[in-house]
Design a protein around this motif. Structure first.
Motif: not given
Length: 108
Positions: A64-82
């Motif tokens: 029920g606790s929350y972890r510290e905020p995470r940061e993620r980079a989302v990579l797209f190739i040819n217009g689609r999530l990779d």
């Protein structure tokens, strides 16, 4: 074979694709807090110019606790999530985050 010098198309459906992916990426997609996202920007990843969107969020833990905020980079190739990139330092430097309430409203 992909032409690595070809300009990449902007990922028009990035929000929808990202939400669908996060339902499977997170152990529990319900109850995410502090969700923010940056619109896709062009960055050099692995020597190639790609669109990358950056995401920050706090996810609930099994106790029920929350972890510290995470940061993620989302990579797209040819217009689609990779894929999601765990190392965000270069990819997310200087991006402008905005609230991403759809991520906070996810259900199973």
């Amino acid at each position: 074979m992909e032409d690595s010098s070809a300009p990449q198309p902007f990922p028009e459906n990035y929000r929808t694709e990202l939400l669908a992916f996060m339902k499977t990426y997170l152990n529990n997609p319900v109850g995410v807090r502090n969700a923010t996202m940056a619109d896709p920007v062009q960055r050099t990843v692995g020597g190639r110019v790609r669109y990358v969107s950056c995401l920050r969020f706090s996810e609930p833990q099994s106790d029920g606790s929350y972890r510290e905020p995470r940061e993620r980079a989302v990579l797209f190739i040819n217009g689609r999530l990779d894929r999601i990139l765990p190392n965000t330092a270069d990819a997310c430097a200087g991006v402008n985050y905005a609230p991403f309430p759809e991520l906070e409203r996810m259900t199973r």
